[in-house]
Design an enzyme around this catalytic site. Structure first.
Site, PDB file in Angstrom:
ATOM      1  N   GLU A   1       0.831  -1.207   0.000  1.00 45.92           N
ATOM      2  CA  GLU A   1       0.000   0.000   0.000  1.00 45.92           C
ATOM      3  C   GLU A   1       0.866   1.257   0.000  1.00 45.92           C
ATOM      4  OE1 GLU A   1      -1.185  -2.834   1.465  1.00 45.92           O
ATOM      5  OE2 GLU A   1      -2.791  -2.778  -0.012  1.00 45.92           O
TER       6      GLU A   1
ATOM      7  N   ASP B   1      -6.964  -4.332  -4.999  1.00 45.83           N
ATOM      8  CA  ASP B   1      -6.272  -4.788  -3.782  1.00 45.83           C
ATOM      9  C   ASP B   1      -6.490  -6.275  -3.544  1.00 45.83           C
ATOM     10  OD1 ASP B   1      -4.735  -4.685  -1.452  1.00 45.83           O
ATOM     11  OD2 ASP B   1      -6.414  -4.088  -0.189  1.00 45.83           O
TER      12      ASP B   1
ATOM     13  N   LYS C   1      -8.247 -13.777  -1.717  1.00 43.30           N
ATOM     14  CA  LYS C   1      -8.896 -12.535  -1.300  1.00 43.30           C
ATOM     15  C   LYS C   1      -9.919 -12.067  -2.336  1.00 43.30           C
ATOM     16  CE  LYS C   1      -7.845  -7.907   0.361  1.00 43.30           C
ATOM     17  NZ  LYS C   1      -6.917  -6.772   0.374  1.00 43.30           N
TER      18      LYS C   1
ATOM     19  N   TRP D   1      -5.670 -12.577   6.234  1.00 43.93           N
ATOM     20  CA  TRP D   1      -4.456 -13.336   6.556  1.00 43.93           C
ATOM     21  C   TRP D   1      -4.783 -14.581   7.365  1.00 43.93           C
ATOM     22  CZ3 TRP D   1      -4.172 -14.056  11.716  1.00 43.93           C
ATOM     23  CH2 TRP D   1      -4.966 -13.202  12.496  1.00 43.93           C
TER      24      TRP D   1
ATOM     25  N   CYS E   1      -2.618  11.533   8.235  1.00 46.02           N
ATOM     26  CA  CYS E   1      -3.184  10.963   9.474  1.00 46.02           C
ATOM     27  C   CYS E   1      -4.178   9.831   9.240  1.00 46.02           C
ATOM     28  CB  CYS E   1      -3.874  12.061  10.284  1.00 46.02           C
ATOM     29  SG  CYS E   1      -2.967  13.615  10.324  1.00 46.02           S
TER      30      CYS E   1
ATOM     31  N   CYS F   1      -3.707   5.891   9.751  1.00 49.59           N
ATOM     32  CA  CYS F   1      -3.733   5.293  11.097  1.00 49.59           C
ATOM     33  C   CYS F   1      -5.003   5.643  11.857  1.00 49.59           C
ATOM     34  CB  CYS F   1      -2.537   5.766  11.918  1.00 49.59           C
ATOM     35  SG  CYS F   1      -0.964   5.139  11.316  1.00 49.59           S
ATOM     36  N   HIS F   2      -5.395   6.915  11.803  1.00 50.28           N
ATOM     37  CA  HIS F   2      -6.472   7.371  12.691  1.00 50.28           C
ATOM     38  C   HIS F   2      -7.852   7.275  12.053  1.00 50.28           C
ATOM     39  CE1 HIS F   2      -3.981   8.655  16.039  1.00 50.28           C
ATOM     40  NE2 HIS F   2      -3.116   9.099  15.151  1.00 50.28           N
TER      41      HIS F   2
ATOM     42  N   MET G   1       3.388   6.947  17.888  1.00 49.74           N
ATOM     43  CA  MET G   1       3.023   8.221  17.265  1.00 49.74           C
ATOM     44  C   MET G   1       4.296   9.007  16.986  1.00 49.74           C
ATOM     45  SD  MET G   1       0.940  10.433  16.072  1.00 49.74           S
ATOM     46  CE  MET G   1       1.266  12.130  15.584  1.00 49.74           C
TER      47      MET G   1
END
Ligand code: CA
Length: 716
Positions: free
Chosen positions: A203, A324, A351, A413, A618, A621-622, A662
């Site tokens: 990615e 993907d 997948k 996975w 951001c 992750c967030h 972080m």
């Protein structure tokens, strides 16, 4: 005299030996795993020597003491707490009385399997600021054991050998270019004295490869790239020259992808290593290769020679992948009989939603059937082996497509299991939809994910198509690979489900995944749930089974990142045996932080600027709009830092939380940027608060005879 003494001492030695044979098996943390033990793992059903149980990676234990008839007596024998509240995805090993297991942040534990006493813990001390380089959680999925060492791939790309006796690091070798966005989450495999491992980062714009390293020294023996590099430079081998003919544009600038982030099996009969490859980088093929080529060897199953890493055959499951569709779901080796002929095949629930059966020696396609909702193809042409791709599925920047399986995949996975007794493959299945649309004005982001799709497409699409399916559920499915049909399936739960273990006792053990706090056993033939327990948390890791002192046990790592980053998630090793009487301590009460943002004072322009920065740095992750995608990272809607620019900057620019994952963004963001970021988050939090239904105060306590007045009140 001397002779008598010698005789006496050998009698004594014999007595000691005999005594040892009848007493309890000692826990020998020596990881005494040799090539012959690995090759003959099927002859030691009481052990679990490698991640998939044996080289065939069927996640099958022949042990048969625990059966549908006595599983109701199964109880907790012991448990051991881990030290993080993140997702635990490691398949344990059981070797000669010792359980070895990897946990979040690539840590490893060794336990005495008799009672769970910790023998040692190893921490590779991965820098916390590595976390933003990870697509899918700070996780580790397993380890390998060989000749006194435990092998680990650390999150930051090292192959590490640990002394199995002491837990001390023997050596480490960097296997990736640390300036690029590579990481490792998968288990290494031991093949003929070499440690074989790939990496992740598809990615994030990297070039995929698989490598073999000498188990003694860690020195690289060979490396096989899965996609070609810059054609201006010499190709590494003939396979890369061949692959380059299926690419157009300047794919090498963003790496190309095709990372080998898990499925690796060794076919000892043909001396081949068979592995899957990941998606192309970026996802959107129009940005990767505008000519629309097949892009070998992304989204493929590839066979190479075990000694040299030389190419032998490939089968591309998703030519020209733009969805993907990593071909990285676990691969297993199975012997089948076809027209009275024995045939070694590999099986993979991909997948992309198709269950593939290929000849292990040649890669010839034998079967390809959808095992869940699939709308990107309407079948596979068995002559050419190519999927018949639905035209609309190749979305562009204007037209969105509600893809099934979505990018969450028909399978992740998670381990699947095959039982030679039932002939069924037990698949950790997903049914998932995701709206795909190309991204306008794509610019390469060197610090984050490069996908090339419009992440917000679903919002518009579902407004226009309110009835469009959008579920994302996981469930266990028992699949007949010969008939190409489902025999039974379990209850679906929200999100991914857990890895699977099948046993000779006719049971299938599986965790309830991300949303269902349950560890359970099904009757392998009927799918009837015959046992379950409450692990106080989600279970996604694959269980194993082993025998100690004549008794069968089942062991599993539990713990899924909690719904809130700060909440406890009860990450543990749980071990079960018949008549086990251990009890988990009661869970503690936890109150999540309230949604209580300050008033928004920033201008619309500043909020928009913050939005742009947020998406760039951001989001990965967030989560979209600051609402944590998983609890691996804090939910920014409720962070106290919304109330303090100074506190916000200490973290974002000052890096005070670097050790916890972080990183400082001081090299990418300035103070004006973080002010915009914070104002965007405040705007989002206020928006969210407005949309939340007001929480009604609890009703007043009614006296017992108040019913009589209710009617009168209602009329007022
Ligand atoms: Ca992927």
């Amino acid at each position: 005299m001397i002779r008598n003494l010698l005789l006496a001492s050998s009698v004594l030695a014999l007595a000691v030996l005999t005594g040892a044979a009848t007493a309890a098996t000692p826990a020998v943390a020596a990881a005494n795993v040799t090539d012959s033990r690995l090759l003959g793992a099927g002859k030691e059903p009481g052990q679990w020597l490698s991640v998939g149980g044996t080289y065939e990676e069927r996640h099958f234990s022949p042990l048969k003491q625990i059966t549908p008839d006595n599983v109701n007596k199964l109880g907790l024998a012991w448990f051991a707490d881990y030290d993080t509240n993140l997702s635990q995805q490691g398949t344990p090993l059981y070797i000669d009385g010792v359980i070895y297991v990897s946990t979040a942040w690539s840590k490893v534990y060794a336990y005495d399997a008799h009672d769970g006493k910790q023998l040692w813990q190893y921490d590779p001390k991965t820098p916390g600021q590595f976390a933003p380089k990870i697509c899918c959680g700070i996780v580790n999925r397993g380890i390998a054991a060989y000749k006194g060492k435990i092998y680990l791939g650390s999150l930051d790309g090292y192959l590490i050998a640990i002394d199995a006796k002491t837990g001390k690091e023997a050596w480490r070798k960097q296997t990736v270019d640390p300036t690029k966005m590579y990481s490792i989450t998968s288990a290494p495999r031991i093949i003929k004295g070499k440690v074989v491992i790939g990496n992740s980062g598809g990615e994030f714009g990297v070039r995929g490869y698989i490598g073999a390293y000498d188990a003694e020294t860690g020195n690289q023996v060979w490396r096989f790239y899965t996609v070609p590099g810059n054609p201006a430079e010499p190709f590494e081998n003939k396979a890369m020259e061949m692959a380059a003919k299926t690419w157009g544009g300047k794919w090498w600038e963003l790496g190309g992808g095709g990372t080998v982030w898990d499925a690796i099996v060794y076919d000892a009969e043909h001396d081949l290593i068979l592995f899957g490859t990941g998606n192309g980088s970026p996802w959107n093929q129009r940005l990767r290769d505008p000519t629309g080529g097949d892009n070998l060897f992304i989204a493929s199953i590839v066979a190479i020679k075990a000694d040299t890493g030389e190419y032998v055959w490939h089968y591309q499951t998703t030519p020209g992948d733009t969805w993907d569709y990593d071909a990285m779901s676990p691969i297993m080796l199975v012997d089948i009989t076809q027209q009275n002929q024995k045939r070694k095949v590999i099986m993979q629930p991909n997948k992309n939603g198709m269950f593939y059966v290929l000849d292990a020696a040649t890669g010839a396609l034998l079967k390809a059937d959808p095992f869940t909702a699939v709308n990107w193809n309407d079948g596979v042409d068995m002559k050419t082996g190519r999927p018949r791709v639905t035209k609309e599925a190749r979305y562009d920047n204007e037209k969105a497509f509600n893809l099934a399986p979505g990018v969450q995949g028909a399978h992740g996975w998670h381990a699947n299991a095959y039982s030679p007794d039932t002939g069924l493959v037990y698949i950790a299945t997903q049914r998932a939809y995701f709206v795909m649309q190309g991204q306008n004005n794509f610019v390469v982001n060197p610090a984050g994910a490069n996908l090339g799709i419009n992440m917000g497409a679903a919002a518009t699409y579902t407004k226009d198509h309110p009835d469009a399916p959008r579920d994302f559920v996981g469930y266990i499915s028992a699949w007949d690979p010969i008939q190409g049909k489902e025999v039974w399936h379990g209850e679906p739960g929200q999100g991914p489900t857990g890895g699977v273990l099948a046993t000779g006792g006719g049971l299938v053990f599986q965790g309830g995944g991300n949303s269902t706090k349950e560890f359970r056993a099904y009757d392998a033939r009927t799918g009837k749930k015959v046992w379950s327990m409450d692990p106080q948390t989600g279970v996604v890791a694959a269980p194993i089974s082993y025998e100690l002192d004549g008794k069968q046990y089942v062991a599993v790592s539990v713990g899924i990142a909690a719904t809130n980053y700060y909440a406890p998630n009860y990450s543990r090793m749980l071990v079960f045996g018949i008549d086990g009487k251990a009890q988990l301590p009661a869970p503690v009460t936890y109150t999540p932080p309230p949604l209580n943002p300050p008033a928004l004072t920033a201008s619309a322009e500043q909020v928009a600027a913050g939005n742009k920065l947020y998406d760039q740095y951001c989001n990965i992750c967030h989560g979209v709009n600051g609402q944590a995608r998983t609890a691996t990272f804090p939910n920014l809607m409720v962070t106290p830092m919304l109330h303090s620019q100074e506190g916000f900057d200490q973290i974002v620019l000052g890096g005070v939380r670097a050790a916890r994952g972080m990183a400082s963004f001081a090299d990418k963001l300035k103070a004006a940027d973080t002010a915009s970021l914070r104002s965007f988050l405040i705007a989002q939090a206020n928006d969210l608060k407005k949309r939340q239904p007001a929480i009604a105060p609890p009703p007043p306590v009614q006296p017992a005879d108040a019913h009589a007045d209710l009617g009168a009140d209602a009329k007022k």
